[in-house]
Design a protein around this motif. Sequence first.
Motif, PDB file in Angstrom:
ATOM      1  N   UNK A 133      58.631  51.130  40.655  1.00  0.00           N
ATOM      2  CA  UNK A 133      58.045  49.779  40.658  1.00  0.00           C
ATOM      3  C   UNK A 133      59.050  48.762  40.115  1.00  0.00           C
ATOM      4  N   UNK A 136      62.027  48.424  42.657  1.00  0.00           N
ATOM      5  CA  UNK A 136      61.703  47.506  43.759  1.00  0.00           C
ATOM      6  C   UNK A 136      62.219  46.095  43.460  1.00  0.00           C
ATOM      7  N   UNK A 152      56.919  37.600  47.689  1.00  0.00           N
ATOM      8  CA  UNK A 152      57.044  38.937  48.250  1.00  0.00           C
ATOM      9  C   UNK A 152      56.100  39.938  47.612  1.00  0.00           C
ATOM     10  N   UNK A 153      56.110  41.104  48.188  1.00  0.00           N
ATOM     11  CA  UNK A 153      55.238  42.208  47.787  1.00  0.00           C
ATOM     12  C   UNK A 153      55.803  42.904  46.554  1.00  0.00           C
ATOM     13  N   UNK A 154      54.910  43.611  45.817  1.00  0.00           N
ATOM     14  CA  UNK A 154      55.382  44.420  44.680  1.00  0.00           C
ATOM     15  C   UNK A 154      56.486  45.364  45.162  1.00  0.00           C
ATOM     16  N   UNK A 155      56.223  46.038  46.288  1.00  0.00           N
ATOM     17  CA  UNK A 155      57.264  46.867  46.915  1.00  0.00           C
ATOM     18  C   UNK A 155      57.897  46.017  48.017  1.00  0.00           C
ATOM     19  N   UNK A 218      47.294  50.286  51.071  1.00  0.00           N
ATOM     20  CA  UNK A 218      47.842  48.958  50.741  1.00  0.00           C
ATOM     21  C   UNK A 218      47.639  48.566  49.272  1.00  0.00           C
ATOM     22  N   UNK A 219      46.635  49.150  48.600  1.00  0.00           N
ATOM     23  CA  UNK A 219      46.422  48.785  47.194  1.00  0.00           C
ATOM     24  C   UNK A 219      47.551  49.300  46.308  1.00  0.00           C
ATOM     25  N   UNK A 220      48.044  50.483  46.638  1.00  0.00           N
ATOM     26  CA  UNK A 220      49.071  51.077  45.792  1.00  0.00           C
ATOM     27  C   UNK A 220      50.470  50.913  46.380  1.00  0.00           C
ATOM     28  N   UNK A 221      50.560  50.776  47.709  1.00  0.00           N
ATOM     29  CA  UNK A 221      51.894  50.689  48.320  1.00  0.00           C
ATOM     30  C   UNK A 221      51.920  49.533  49.316  1.00  0.00           C
TER      31      UNK A 221
END
Lengths: 413, 444
Positions: A133, A136, A152-155, A218-221
């Motif tokens: 995490x 990323x 942007x996204x967390x990942x 999508x919640x975790x990745x």
Amino acid sequence: MTPRKKVYAAAGTYTISLGSGRKEFHPKKPRPGLEHYIQEAGQGVIAQISDPNVIDECVVSNFMAARFNRQGNLAALMPTIHPSLEFKPSTRVEGACGSGGLGVYTAMKSVLADVADCVLVVGTEVQNTVKAIYGADILAGAGHYASQRKAGHAYFFPAFFADRAGAAYEKYGFEKVRAAMTQWFVNAIEAARRCPQAQEYHNAAEDLYALGNAKPNPKAFADHINVFDCSKVSDGAAGLLICSEEGLAKAGIEKKDAALISGWGTSVADVTKLPEDPTSLATSRSAIEKAMAMAGIGVSELGFAEVHDCFSITGVLMTEATGLVPQGEGYEFVAQGETKPGGRLPMNLSGGLIGHGHYTGGTGVRQTVDVWKQLTGKAEDFQIDVAERSYGLVVSMGGNDKTVVALAMTQAD
Amino acid sequence: MDLAERYQDVGVIGAAGKMGSGIALLLTQELGLRKLSPDGREQSFKLTLMDVDDRALDGLKRYLRGQLRKFAEKNTVRLRELYADRADLVENAEIIQAFIDDALDVVRTTTDLGALSRNHMIFEAILENIDLKVKIYDQLAKQCGPETYFFTNTSSIPIGLLDEQAGLGGRIIGYHFYNPPAVQKLLELITSSKTRPDLIEAGKQIAADLKKKVIPANDVAGFIGNGHFIRDGLHGISEMQALRAEVGFAGAVYMINRITQDWLIRPMGIFQLIDYVGIDVFQCILGVMDRFIDDEKLHSDLIDTLMDKDVRGGQRSDGSQKSGFLRYEKGISAVYDLDRGDYVALDAVFTEPLDEKLGPLPEGYLPWRVLARDRAKDEKLAAYFANLAKSDTLGARLALRYLQRSKEIGEYLVRSGVAGTPQDVNGVLLNGFYHLYGPINDYV
């Protein structure tokens, strides 16, 4: 453009790709650092040549050691490989995940410029130092940080390529695209099981297809892709020697043990912009066209390829970027097994980024080593039959198809 | 007062303990997230964590900080959305740290019970001791407002009794978390005939907010979880005593523990489970149940003897397992021998003759950890238990008797009204004890 002289790759080597999946890997136990990998790869090259003193110059490729390892000035780590490298020229190059390709390219330029006959190239990344995490955040530097990171996204990068997968689902139909992505994953693991240094070498999963078809979370990745569509976090290094004809002789390397780099192309695209067509890799296509034009070959002369598959969708799109199939037809090409050994264009025979591992700054060097291995018959359990005057293609890509080096290589003798 | 308002002022008593710290963590996470919601931004949130020892409270804060980081790392996708308007927070690392800071900002720690007088909801997780609980609720009834809700984490003490003795007027509900509360999904929700309907509704909603699976239980000491576990444990002890004359105490403990783990395909053998819970806790719950359940003798001389000899099980503060019936050094390493007052190493010389007595495992046996991940586990279990029923080994006979007793207990819990349905009994064993099949089944 025709190069003034011939340039060769030889004496390739790589370390294991360490990370989750390898039996040696334990996230809570101490692991080798950056110096170890640089030394192991560098010394692995030196062990294959007659005299380390013939090395005129060094290049080290790496993406983000300043953040993963809090270490800059990597060029000056090269003398830790061997005392003969003290006071020699050394350069560090960076082009995100395409750093390795740029490293090889930089070494080639020294040879072509007649300032070196033997250049030692080492590419490395040691990125298990932080959890994924936080990694990323660091890898997000391959995009345009100022304009893209906050929204942007967390990942961050998985989301970029998830967007590409999503666009492909919409354009060509989910079933077709998903089947290709899953097949790409299956091929990658099966190939990795034939290469002892690959991160997925120990992978013993029985039903790879079911695994690769896991539902995205999508919640975790990320949306549209699952974790198996994604290359893993890896520590590792690869090394090789880039030589002139004289350099090969000085290093005591016979032609049969070297590969000729007969064409190359590099291209960049504006990192501040998103791709115009997310279902194509336009920058990669441009670099590949240049490499093949310089080598004077058409796509039918390619015997195999080592392409950048940071994600399964990237691998599938690469089949189209080679020009072998028109846009939109890469999905069936992969789903039908045409990129496996024995297929029309075998790709990523030691597992690619998904199967072999992706020590980001070193991957392009590892890819070049793998093409050299195939051309010189040194690929052992993952060796395929390579016809004479057959070509192997390397595509080293940085960022979201932004910095690309392509190499067309063939046998040297 | 609506639930959103109640969430603004919450207390936990016994917050530094094994159960209390987990409940404190769940509430810190929930309040931290509420604070970031559109409505929550205009409100203030306070979570008062009370325990008797300042050092333990320091430890609790360290625990919360570490666990909040793990929570934030797993929920970064959502947290990025919640912090979308904070231009200064760009990286995951910055967002994770901001959430840890924001969540910890709601926490106040105290050793003073009086500091909880203005809470709208109080979660209590002190020792499982009736007198102590009554004393605390007496005090709370005097100092708290007339609308305060009380959630008692008990696995055995009747709620109605606490309500009546402290004069809470139906404002208390049984909230039996499983250990560790932050991880285990099951929550036994225990209501008495007096529990206020609005509290029952709130209790269900909070459980949903904390991502717990609720199984309702009636207010009979031990409820469903311990109602089954304690009786199941007593059966194990009684079977062990019957074998003892032939194979000695240590041999009998070893054999029954193996039967309950391997033959019954459970995550742990019964004596390992009693050690995990703690022999002291087992004794305490047994005492409570015996006091309130009239038609059944719930007692074990053996448990009292072990306690006298200071063989207690339970966990150290670092989570490692203390010795009890068994000793744990990289797995189970030795077994207690009451006859000698010492542990006997579990080497081949000791185990082989005992294993031989039990006989081979029935055909189709798969270890719990393997079967737990098998999608076809129901069919495989049915085939295995069919083979077990046909087998004529000592192991199979003991296992079959165990299955029958476990089923009897389950059916008794339904018949006596502790559980509403067989599914509720099975649900508690599946979700709280990680059994692969419920006690009420067709295998016996």
